[in-house]
Design a protein around this motif. Structure first.
Motif, PDB file in Angstrom:
ATOM      1  N   PHE A   1       0.835  -1.193   0.000  1.00  0.00           N
ATOM      2  CA  PHE A   1       0.000   0.000   0.000  1.00  0.00           C
ATOM      3  C   PHE A   1       0.873   1.247   0.000  1.00  0.00           C
ATOM      4  O   PHE A   1       1.921   1.293   0.648  1.00  0.00           O
ATOM      5  CB  PHE A   1      -0.912   0.026   1.234  1.00  0.00           C
ATOM      6  CG  PHE A   1      -2.127  -0.850   1.109  1.00  0.00           C
ATOM      7  CD1 PHE A   1      -3.280  -0.374   0.509  1.00  0.00           C
ATOM      8  CD2 PHE A   1      -2.118  -2.158   1.580  1.00  0.00           C
ATOM      9  CE1 PHE A   1      -4.406  -1.174   0.387  1.00  0.00           C
ATOM     10  CE2 PHE A   1      -3.234  -2.956   1.466  1.00  0.00           C
ATOM     11  CZ  PHE A   1      -4.386  -2.470   0.870  1.00  0.00           C
ATOM     12  N   THR A   2       0.445   2.270  -0.744  1.00  0.00           N
ATOM     13  CA  THR A   2       1.093   3.577  -0.737  1.00  0.00           C
ATOM     14  C   THR A   2       0.049   4.634  -0.426  1.00  0.00           C
ATOM     15  O   THR A   2      -1.156   4.409  -0.594  1.00  0.00           O
ATOM     16  CB  THR A   2       1.759   3.890  -2.091  1.00  0.00           C
ATOM     17  OG1 THR A   2       0.762   3.852  -3.124  1.00  0.00           O
ATOM     18  CG2 THR A   2       2.849   2.872  -2.405  1.00  0.00           C
ATOM     19  N   VAL A   3       0.503   5.808   0.010  1.00  0.00           N
ATOM     20  CA  VAL A   3      -0.398   6.887   0.405  1.00  0.00           C
ATOM     21  C   VAL A   3      -0.659   7.788  -0.794  1.00  0.00           C
ATOM     22  O   VAL A   3       0.265   8.155  -1.527  1.00  0.00           O
ATOM     23  CB  VAL A   3       0.200   7.699   1.569  1.00  0.00           C
ATOM     24  CG1 VAL A   3      -0.737   8.839   1.960  1.00  0.00           C
ATOM     25  CG2 VAL A   3       0.469   6.796   2.763  1.00  0.00           C
ATOM     26  N   GLU A   4      -1.935   8.128  -1.001  1.00  0.00           N
ATOM     27  CA  GLU A   4      -2.314   9.036  -2.074  1.00  0.00           C
ATOM     28  C   GLU A   4      -3.377   9.993  -1.549  1.00  0.00           C
ATOM     29  O   GLU A   4      -4.316   9.587  -0.860  1.00  0.00           O
ATOM     30  CB  GLU A   4      -2.843   8.249  -3.276  1.00  0.00           C
ATOM     31  CG  GLU A   4      -3.087   9.107  -4.490  1.00  0.00           C
ATOM     32  CD  GLU A   4      -3.426   8.280  -5.721  1.00  0.00           C
ATOM     33  OE1 GLU A   4      -4.181   8.777  -6.574  1.00  0.00           O
ATOM     34  OE2 GLU A   4      -2.936   7.129  -5.817  1.00  0.00           O
ATOM     35  N   ASN A   5      -3.227  11.271  -1.876  1.00  0.00           N
ATOM     36  CA  ASN A   5      -4.153  12.297  -1.404  1.00  0.00           C
ATOM     37  C   ASN A   5      -5.200  12.567  -2.475  1.00  0.00           C
ATOM     38  O   ASN A   5      -4.869  12.891  -3.612  1.00  0.00           O
ATOM     39  CB  ASN A   5      -3.388  13.582  -1.076  1.00  0.00           C
ATOM     40  CG  ASN A   5      -4.260  14.596  -0.381  1.00  0.00           C
ATOM     41  OD1 ASN A   5      -5.064  15.261  -1.004  1.00  0.00           O
ATOM     42  ND2 ASN A   5      -4.077  14.728   0.929  1.00  0.00           N
ATOM     43  N   VAL A   6      -6.474  12.412  -2.107  1.00  0.00           N
ATOM     44  CA  VAL A   6      -7.592  12.648  -3.023  1.00  0.00           C
ATOM     45  C   VAL A   6      -8.522  13.667  -2.382  1.00  0.00           C
ATOM     46  O   VAL A   6      -9.107  13.402  -1.321  1.00  0.00           O
ATOM     47  CB  VAL A   6      -8.355  11.337  -3.331  1.00  0.00           C
ATOM     48  CG1 VAL A   6      -9.514  11.618  -4.285  1.00  0.00           C
ATOM     49  CG2 VAL A   6      -7.423  10.299  -3.921  1.00  0.00           C
ATOM     50  N   ASN A   7      -8.633  14.836  -2.996  1.00  0.00           N
ATOM     51  CA  ASN A   7      -9.513  15.907  -2.509  1.00  0.00           C
ATOM     52  C   ASN A   7      -9.241  16.245  -1.049  1.00  0.00           C
ATOM     53  O   ASN A   7     -10.164  16.419  -0.236  1.00  0.00           O
ATOM     54  CB  ASN A   7     -10.986  15.522  -2.701  1.00  0.00           C
ATOM     55  CG  ASN A   7     -11.349  15.319  -4.157  1.00  0.00           C
ATOM     56  OD1 ASN A   7     -10.803  15.988  -5.043  1.00  0.00           O
ATOM     57  ND2 ASN A   7     -12.250  14.377  -4.421  1.00  0.00           N
ATOM     58  N   GLY A   8      -7.961  16.309  -0.700  1.00  0.00           N
ATOM     59  CA  GLY A   8      -7.584  16.683   0.647  1.00  0.00           C
ATOM     60  C   GLY A   8      -7.642  15.560   1.654  1.00  0.00           C
ATOM     61  O   GLY A   8      -7.405  15.785   2.851  1.00  0.00           O
ATOM     62  N   VAL A   9      -7.947  14.335   1.244  1.00  0.00           N
ATOM     63  CA  VAL A   9      -8.037  13.181   2.148  1.00  0.00           C
ATOM     64  C   VAL A   9      -7.012  12.149   1.713  1.00  0.00           C
ATOM     65  O   VAL A   9      -6.892  11.841   0.517  1.00  0.00           O
ATOM     66  CB  VAL A   9      -9.453  12.563   2.140  1.00  0.00           C
ATOM     67  CG1 VAL A   9      -9.525  11.372   3.082  1.00  0.00           C
ATOM     68  CG2 VAL A   9     -10.496  13.608   2.526  1.00  0.00           C
ATOM     69  N   ASN A  10      -6.263  11.613   2.666  1.00  0.00           N
ATOM     70  CA  ASN A  10      -5.250  10.597   2.379  1.00  0.00           C
ATOM     71  C   ASN A  10      -5.859   9.204   2.420  1.00  0.00           C
ATOM     72  O   ASN A  10      -6.650   8.883   3.315  1.00  0.00           O
ATOM     73  CB  ASN A  10      -4.103  10.693   3.377  1.00  0.00           C
ATOM     74  CG  ASN A  10      -3.297  11.962   3.203  1.00  0.00           C
ATOM     75  OD1 ASN A  10      -3.083  12.412   2.085  1.00  0.00           O
ATOM     76  ND2 ASN A  10      -2.869  12.562   4.307  1.00  0.00           N
ATOM     77  N   TYR A  11      -5.453   8.396   1.466  1.00  0.00           N
ATOM     78  CA  TYR A  11      -5.928   7.018   1.373  1.00  0.00           C
ATOM     79  C   TYR A  11      -4.725   6.095   1.212  1.00  0.00           C
ATOM     80  O   TYR A  11      -3.712   6.464   0.615  1.00  0.00           O
ATOM     81  CB  TYR A  11      -6.850   6.825   0.166  1.00  0.00           C
ATOM     82  CG  TYR A  11      -8.175   7.547   0.262  1.00  0.00           C
ATOM     83  CD1 TYR A  11      -9.301   6.915   0.775  1.00  0.00           C
ATOM     84  CD2 TYR A  11      -8.289   8.856  -0.176  1.00  0.00           C
ATOM     85  CE1 TYR A  11     -10.511   7.580   0.844  1.00  0.00           C
ATOM     86  CE2 TYR A  11      -9.504   9.530  -0.106  1.00  0.00           C
ATOM     87  CZ  TYR A  11     -10.615   8.886   0.407  1.00  0.00           C
ATOM     88  OH  TYR A  11     -11.801   9.537   0.485  1.00  0.00           O
ATOM     89  N   ASN A  12      -4.865   4.885   1.740  1.00  0.00           N
ATOM     90  CA  ASN A  12      -3.948   3.802   1.385  1.00  0.00           C
ATOM     91  C   ASN A  12      -4.414   3.234   0.051  1.00  0.00           C
ATOM     92  O   ASN A  12      -5.590   2.879  -0.105  1.00  0.00           O
ATOM     93  CB  ASN A  12      -3.955   2.706   2.453  1.00  0.00           C
ATOM     94  CG  ASN A  12      -3.004   3.016   3.587  1.00  0.00           C
ATOM     95  OD1 ASN A  12      -2.042   3.752   3.423  1.00  0.00           O
ATOM     96  ND2 ASN A  12      -3.279   2.463   4.760  1.00  0.00           N
ATOM     97  N   THR A  13      -3.521   3.134  -0.913  1.00  0.00           N
ATOM     98  CA  THR A  13      -3.906   2.661  -2.244  1.00  0.00           C
ATOM     99  C   THR A  13      -3.020   1.500  -2.661  1.00  0.00           C
ATOM    100  O   THR A  13      -1.855   1.409  -2.270  1.00  0.00           O
ATOM    101  CB  THR A  13      -3.773   3.784  -3.292  1.00  0.00           C
ATOM    102  OG1 THR A  13      -2.397   4.139  -3.445  1.00  0.00           O
ATOM    103  CG2 THR A  13      -4.566   5.009  -2.880  1.00  0.00           C
ATOM    104  N   ILE A  14      -3.611   0.625  -3.492  1.00  0.00           N
ATOM    105  CA  ILE A  14      -2.862  -0.491  -4.073  1.00  0.00           C
ATOM    106  C   ILE A  14      -3.508  -0.863  -5.393  1.00  0.00           C
ATOM    107  O   ILE A  14      -4.733  -0.802  -5.537  1.00  0.00           O
ATOM    108  CB  ILE A  14      -2.832  -1.710  -3.115  1.00  0.00           C
ATOM    109  CG1 ILE A  14      -1.822  -2.752  -3.611  1.00  0.00           C
ATOM    110  CG2 ILE A  14      -4.203  -2.324  -2.939  1.00  0.00           C
ATOM    111  CD1 ILE A  14      -1.537  -3.857  -2.612  1.00  0.00           C
ATOM    112  N   VAL A  15      -2.690  -1.200  -6.380  1.00  0.00           N
ATOM    113  CA  VAL A  15      -3.193  -1.587  -7.696  1.00  0.00           C
ATOM    114  C   VAL A  15      -3.621  -3.049  -7.653  1.00  0.00           C
ATOM    115  O   VAL A  15      -2.840  -3.927  -7.277  1.00  0.00           O
ATOM    116  CB  VAL A  15      -2.116  -1.379  -8.783  1.00  0.00           C
ATOM    117  CG1 VAL A  15      -2.617  -1.871 -10.134  1.00  0.00           C
ATOM    118  CG2 VAL A  15      -1.738   0.092  -8.875  1.00  0.00           C
ATOM    119  N   LEU A  16      -4.887  -3.319  -8.045  1.00  0.00           N
ATOM    120  CA  LEU A  16      -5.407  -4.683  -8.054  1.00  0.00           C
ATOM    121  C   LEU A  16      -5.135  -5.383  -9.392  1.00  0.00           C
ATOM    122  O   LEU A  16      -4.691  -6.519  -9.417  1.00  0.00           O
ATOM    123  CB  LEU A  16      -6.910  -4.669  -7.781  1.00  0.00           C
ATOM    124  CG  LEU A  16      -7.351  -4.057  -6.449  1.00  0.00           C
ATOM    125  CD1 LEU A  16      -8.862  -4.076  -6.337  1.00  0.00           C
ATOM    126  CD2 LEU A  16      -6.713  -4.787  -5.275  1.00  0.00           C
TER     127      LEU A  16
END
Length: 651
Positions: A250-265
């Motif tokens: 997982f990596t951190v990505e900011n979307v519309n001011g909110v941070n999410y853990n993201t991973i490519v499926l």
């Protein structure tokens, strides 16, 4: 005294005595130790010398590691690891971050004996704990260290710092990643806290132009598992799955001011096979999250929270891709559907050879484009050369940027006659979607000199004449003969074969058969010389063989191979029956040729429809039913039957 200390004392005391030749006294003292202690001593010695040799032979590896994405205010570790004993560590400039702690050092080593082979490993680690102060992309320069008197540098690190959650930028993150939250499992799970995005690189493309589709999970919850993933079939596209790293995290990505853990499926590379609007259906994925239920366990460990696994189904919306047709104006005659940024070269192994000596002629297509769908360029070889089927060697790499690599086409040629021969230039055309234009590349032309005797060496040297050796019959024991018990044909007295009916039949019948064979051979040679006539005659027979193979694949439910054989049967039949080369056979001139031969328009329309439907099913794999494949098989058979009847009637 412990066993290990006793062993070390004996070895240190008796080492010099052992070197000077007093082996007996040393062996007596070792023998006085228990058999188990002797084994320990041998193992320790082996480990000591094995580890020394292993450390001496290992290459020095000095590496830096850290998170690639962090959040403002988040603490993270930066570690520098070397695999040998080292000194004089010099860390990099860390002024872009706040140094919370470090550098701290730690050592670790391990020893293993597997099947009598001793191995060891050693690592020395220096660690920093840093905190990000501002957003942006920062580079941490290499650190330096000394190993065995030589100076080594580590790799540099690139850290991307994203902003904290909107409205809470000044607060410290609640977890190591600054993203994961722990809601009550009794509360509803918001779609804004966990969702899937379908990221498409291009929404407007040309036919055969590559585009990538990425399915990425965004979550602020603790996701434990992803299951029952159903991704689209990509009807209308030729699709290739892009292999993802097995150790991705997982990596951190900011979307519309909110941070999410993201991973490519999943990640796919698509090539549209037709023009118009093509819809990519949505994906469906089940995720299992670990949520707190705010109920403490009862007992001596009642200060721990209890958790519950919750399942949620995530979906993506469908997307429409606008596919433009390739330009028809200024389309080169040598264009065969290649799209991308490509190059084309050729090479000839020899320009001067002898009769029956093999030559290698190679064509190389390289670059980025629809390499897997390319056809071999047309090459016009001299008629006196024997050319074998080309060997194709593909070396492709699939990424989100497209399919890159090389396609090598090698022909093996054998000149059968003496003389000077010209191998003309080969043309290759492709469409460049970035420049919206066709490009044509011509290879160099070659002159080949063939030497040798035209009378003695025009046939293969492997051809030999075998002679049978006859021996004279020797009669032994001439005075003894066996009695002949079989019926023997004898002529009456004064009756001769010459002039009889049997005599004339013996002359007339062989003569008649000889003339008949000559006539038939002459007719066969004449037909063989007409290649077009031969193709027309064997068109139906070749098509039947193809349909037999297709029927076998139909029974095996092998969809891809089934449609491949149907396409080969239809195009092969039309090419042979109409005496048109495969390279010149397109749907437009196919319709014109059939109309010129007086074939009914309904039969022509059905032929084109079957080719279109079969081509669509071939390049757009889907879960076709067995009934659909059976219907396609029957339609193709009916088309061949109708065309055979129409063409024979016109002839």
């Amino acid at each position: 005294m412990r066993t290990s200390e006793l062993i070390q004392t004996i070895i240190k005391t008796k080492y010099n005595t052992y070197i000077s030749g007093s082996c007996v006294r040393l062996s007596r003292e070792i023998t006085s130790i228990s058999s188990c202690t002797k084994y320990y001593a041998v193992i320790l010695l082996l480990l000591f010398y094995g580890s020394s040799i292993a450390n001496a032979n290992n290459d020095v590896q000095f590496r830096a590691s850290a998170l690639e994405n962090v959040v403002v205010g988040q603490q993270f570790r930066v570690t520098y690891t070397v695999n040998q004993e080292a000194k004089d560590f010099r860390g990099p400039d860390l002024s872009d971050f706040s140094v919370v702690m470090g550098p701290s050092s730690s050592r670790s080593s391990s020893y293993q004996i597997i099947n009598g082979n001793a191995t060891s490993s050693f690592s020395l680690t220096y660690a920093y704990v840093l905190m990000a102060n501002a957003t942006g992309e920062f580079t941490i320069q290499p650190a330096h260290i000394t190993v065995n008197g030589q100076r080594y540098a580590s790799n540099s690190l690139r850290i991307k710092v994203v902003a904290g959650n909107a409205g809470n930028a000044n607060s410290a993150p609640s977890s190591s990643s600054g993203v994961v939250t722990q809601p009550n499992s009794n509360q509803s799970i918001s779609d804004n806290q966990i969702f899937i995005k379908q990221q498409i690189s291009k929404k407007k493309v040309y036919e055969q132009e590559a585009l990538s589709v990425i399915y990425k999970l965004y979550t602020r919850y603790d996701v434990r598992d992803v299951s029952n993933a159903k991704f689209p079939d990509f009807k209308g596209f030729f699709s290739q799955e892009i292999e993802l790293p097995k150790d991705r995290q997982f990596t951190v990505e900011n979307v519309n001011g909110v941070n999410y853990n993201t991973i490519v499926l999943k990640q796919y590379l698509l090539y549209p096979q037709r023009s118009g609007n093509i819809t990519i259906e949505g994906a469906v994925v089940d995720v299992i999250m670990r949520l707190s239920n705010n109920v403490r366990s009862r007992g001596i460990f009642d200060f721990f929270d209890t958790f519950q696994e919750v399942k949620k189904t995530l979906k993506t919306s469908s997307e429409t891709i606008s596919v433009k047709s390739l330009p028809t104006t200024s389309k080169p005659s040598s264009f065969q559907g290649a799209v991308g940024d490509l190059s084309f070269t050729s090479s000839l192994s020899k320009s001067a050879v002898k009769v029956n000596e093999a030559i290698s002629f190679k064509l190389l297509i390289s670059g980025n484009g629809n390499l897997r769908l390319l056809q071999s360029p047309n090459v016009k070889f001299p008629v006196d050369w024997e050319v074998y089927e080309p060997k194709i060697n593909d070396k492709f790499k699939v990424s989100s940027n497209g399919t890159s690599g090389t396609k090598e086409i090698e022909y093996v040629i054998i000149p059968r006659y003496v003389g000077e021969f010209d191998l003309p230039a080969v043309e290759f055309s492709y469409f460049d979607p970035t420049r919206n234009q066709y490009n044509t590349i011509k290879t160099a032309a070659y002159n080949v000199s063939v030497e040798g005797s035209s009378t003695n060496e025009t046939t293969s040297p492997s051809t030999t004449l075998s002679l049978s050796v006859q021996e004279n019959v020797k009669i032994i024991s001439d005075d003894i003969r066996f009695i002949d018990t079989q019926d023997t044909f004898v002529f009456p007295h004064k009756q001769y074969v010459f002039g009889s009916t049997l005599f004339w039949l013996a002359y007339i019948i062989p003569t008649f058969l000889f003339v008949l064979i000559i006539v038939l051979l002459h007719k066969q040679l004449k037909e063989n010389a007409d290649s077009s006539l031969m193709k027309i005659k064997r068109a139906n027979k070749v098509a039947k063989k193809r349909f037999l193979l297709a029927h076998n694949f139909l029974k095996q439910k092998n969809e891809k191979s089934f449609y491949d054989e149907i396409m080969k049967a239809l195009w092969g039949y039309l090419s042979d029956k109409l005496a048109i080369a495969n390279s010149d056979l397109f749907k437009d001139n196919l319709v014109s040729e059939l109309q010129a031969r007086g074939v009914a328009s309904t039969c022509i329309d059905e032929t084109i429809a079957v080719l279109n439907d079969c081509e669509f099913a071939r390049f757009s794999p889907s879960s076709s039913s067995e009934l659909a494949m059976e219907t396609m098989y029957q339609r193709a058979c009916n088309i061949i039957t109708s065309l055979e009847s129409e063409l024979k009637h016109k002839e």
